[in-house]
Design a protein around this motif. Structure first.
Motif, mmCIF file in Angstrom:
data_model
loop_
_atom_site.group_PDB
_atom_site.id
_atom_site.type_symbol
_atom_site.label_atom_id
_atom_site.label_comp_id
_atom_site.label_asym_id
_atom_site.label_seq_id
_atom_site.Cartn_x
_atom_site.Cartn_y
_atom_site.Cartn_z
ATOM 1 N N PHE A 47 54.249 -67.419 -29.372
ATOM 2 C CA PHE A 47 52.878 -66.921 -29.526
ATOM 3 C C PHE A 47 52.646 -66.510 -30.975
ATOM 4 O O PHE A 47 53.582 -66.341 -31.754
ATOM 5 N N PHE A 48 51.365 -66.364 -31.293
ATOM 6 C CA PHE A 48 50.942 -65.977 -32.650
ATOM 7 C C PHE A 48 49.852 -64.933 -32.520
ATOM 8 O O PHE A 48 48.996 -64.998 -31.631
ATOM 9 N N ALA A 49 49.888 -63.940 -33.440
ATOM 10 C CA ALA A 49 48.830 -62.929 -33.504
ATOM 11 C C ALA A 49 48.723 -62.434 -34.932
ATOM 12 O O ALA A 49 49.737 -62.205 -35.602
ATOM 13 N N GLU A 50 47.498 -62.296 -35.428
ATOM 14 C CA GLU A 50 47.282 -61.767 -36.773
ATOM 15 C C GLU A 50 47.205 -60.249 -36.738
ATOM 16 O O GLU A 50 46.716 -59.657 -35.768
ATOM 17 N N ASN A 51 47.698 -59.635 -37.809
ATOM 18 C CA ASN A 51 47.492 -58.195 -37.967
ATOM 19 C C ASN A 51 46.009 -57.921 -38.155
ATOM 20 O O ASN A 51 45.282 -58.736 -38.743
ATOM 21 N N VAL A 52 45.543 -56.777 -37.669
ATOM 22 C CA VAL A 52 44.108 -56.481 -37.725
ATOM 23 C C VAL A 52 43.896 -55.074 -38.255
ATOM 24 O O VAL A 52 44.821 -54.269 -38.361
ATOM 25 N N CYS A 53 42.642 -54.804 -38.595
ATOM 26 C CA CYS A 53 42.240 -53.466 -39.012
ATOM 27 C C CYS A 53 41.783 -52.665 -37.793
ATOM 28 O O CYS A 53 41.352 -53.223 -36.781
ATOM 29 N N VAL A 116 53.453 -56.699 -34.327
ATOM 30 C CA VAL A 116 52.044 -56.812 -34.691
ATOM 31 C C VAL A 116 51.592 -55.458 -35.236
ATOM 32 O O VAL A 116 51.902 -54.414 -34.649
ATOM 33 N N SER A 117 50.865 -55.478 -36.351
ATOM 34 C CA SER A 117 50.428 -54.239 -36.997
ATOM 35 C C SER A 117 48.916 -54.077 -36.901
ATOM 36 O O SER A 117 48.162 -55.047 -37.083
ATOM 37 N N VAL A 118 48.503 -52.850 -36.618
ATOM 38 C CA VAL A 118 47.087 -52.468 -36.675
ATOM 39 C C VAL A 118 46.958 -51.458 -37.809
ATOM 40 O O VAL A 118 47.555 -50.376 -37.763
ATOM 41 N N PHE A 119 46.192 -51.821 -38.846
ATOM 42 C CA PHE A 119 46.092 -50.991 -40.048
ATOM 43 C C PHE A 119 44.945 -49.995 -39.920
ATOM 44 O O PHE A 119 43.862 -50.335 -39.438
ATOM 45 N N ALA A 120 45.196 -48.780 -40.378
ATOM 46 C CA ALA A 120 44.153 -47.749 -40.362
ATOM 47 C C ALA A 120 43.090 -48.060 -41.410
ATOM 48 O O ALA A 120 43.401 -48.555 -42.509
ATOM 49 N N GLU A 182 38.020 -49.865 -49.646
ATOM 50 C CA GLU A 182 38.881 -50.893 -49.059
ATOM 51 C C GLU A 182 40.339 -50.528 -49.285
ATOM 52 O O GLU A 182 40.725 -50.105 -50.380
ATOM 53 N N SER A 183 41.149 -50.695 -48.246
ATOM 54 C CA SER A 183 42.574 -50.391 -48.338
ATOM 55 C C SER A 183 43.328 -51.576 -48.915
ATOM 56 O O SER A 183 42.778 -52.663 -49.078
ATOM 57 N N SER A 184 44.608 -51.386 -49.209
ATOM 58 C CA SER A 184 45.431 -52.468 -49.739
ATOM 59 C C SER A 184 45.622 -53.575 -48.711
ATOM 60 O O SER A 184 45.942 -54.714 -49.079
ATOM 61 N N GLU A 185 45.417 -53.267 -47.418
ATOM 62 C CA GLU A 185 45.528 -54.299 -46.376
ATOM 63 C C GLU A 185 44.212 -55.024 -46.137
ATOM 64 O O GLU A 185 44.140 -55.915 -45.294
ATOM 65 N N GLY A 186 43.152 -54.644 -46.872
ATOM 66 C CA GLY A 186 41.868 -55.316 -46.718
ATOM 67 C C GLY A 186 40.948 -54.688 -45.694
ATOM 68 O O GLY A 186 39.924 -55.277 -45.333
ATOM 69 N N CYS A 187 41.290 -53.486 -45.202
ATOM 70 C CA CYS A 187 40.418 -52.806 -44.234
ATOM 71 C C CYS A 187 39.338 -52.019 -44.981
ATOM 72 O O CYS A 187 39.610 -51.418 -46.019
#
Length: 290
Positions: A47-53, A116-120, A182-187
């Protein structure tokens, strides 16, 4: 083959195998029995999943393969219910999650674990205060946490990427200002506030009455008359609505009391003549037409 009473054997290729057991006693008597055993094909979990904000669902794309009817069991590592969907989605709070997918068919199973990461999202509490300059300077503060970049929109087309910018408004008014962090992760997060600009102090208004700009509007040629007795500390410049200097004038021009301005190379629009006399400042609007 094996001579064990209860052997263990691994079949490497799926298929049906006729397993023969022969039992014999010390007297030479024996008996045999053949039992067919079917070895199923093990599925492959993928499976594949992208990290999200924060605030966005995690979308899983199932790439598992196998023969027959496959079943899926998802564990999202969040202490809650999993899922048996082929391509599930789930809302998670900020953090890292070791998500496990177990794929089964006919008693055979395979599993895969991925993080999988969820960024604040970054946060801010923007404020604006007058810089008490009398000529439209406003101080902005982001009061941000978790931000890597800042974009301020001052409500008149001007912008800044400073964390805490100081900006000069050419005109009085109430401006709708927005801040994007905007955070360093793009959120990202967006915030809005109002800036109430009152440029002219009493002294500045008095200074403005001593400056005459004509003709106004004009086609790029106009005059600035300075009815000021002591011009030794007077500075004059022309700026656009973004506060950028587009023309400066020499002390000799200022001392003459009448400055002839050639703005024919400038784009048509509204400009300001900024006059500074010691601690007093004034701005006179001038319109250039083409």
């Amino acid at each position: 083959t094996s001579t064990d009473a209860n052997p263990t054997f691994s079949f490497n290729v799926p298929g049906t195998y006729n397993v023969k057991l022969t039992a014999a006693n010390p007297n030479g008597c024996f008996s045999s029995k053949i039992i067919p055993i079917t070895i199923g094909e093990k599925p492959v979990a993928s499976f594949f999943a992208e990290n999200v904000c924060e605030g966005n669902d995690v979308m899983f794309q199932n790439g598992s393969a196998g023969v027959g009817t496959l079943t899926y069991n998802w564990d999202f590592d969040n202490g809650g219910a999993g899922s048996t969907d082929f391509n599930p989605s789930v809302s998670l709070t900020p953090g890292d999650y070791d998500v496990k997918l177990t794929v089964s068919n006919n008693g055979c199973a395979d599993e895969l674990i991925k993080t999988v990461s969820v960024f604040a999202n970054p946060t801010a509490a923007p404020t604006v205060t007058s810089a008490n300059s009398g000529v439209g300077f406003m101080q902005f503060n982001s009061n941000a946490t978790g931000a890597a970049t800042y974009t301020w929109y001052f409500g008149n087309g001007a912008t800044s990427n400073d964390e805490n910018p100081k900006y000069q408004y050419p005109f009085d008014g109430i401006y709708n200002v927005s801040l994007v962090v905007e955070s360093s992760e793009g959120c990202r997060n967006n915030y809005s506030l109002s800036a109430n600009v009152k440029r002219l102090s009493i002294n500045a208004a008095g200074l403005a009455s001593l400056v005459n700009v004509y003709p106004n509007p004009n086609a790029g040629q106009f005059n600035i008359d300075l009815n000021i007795q002591d011009k030794s500390n007077v500075n004059v410049k022309m700026v656009n609505l973004l506060g950028q200097t587009v023309k400066t004038f020499t002390q000799d021009e200022v001392n003459s009391g009448s400055i002839k301005v050639d703005a024919s190379t400038l784009a048509a629009g509204i400009y300001l003549i900024e006059v500074v006399n010691g601690n007093d400042r004034a701005s006179i609007k001038v319109t250039v037409t083409k």
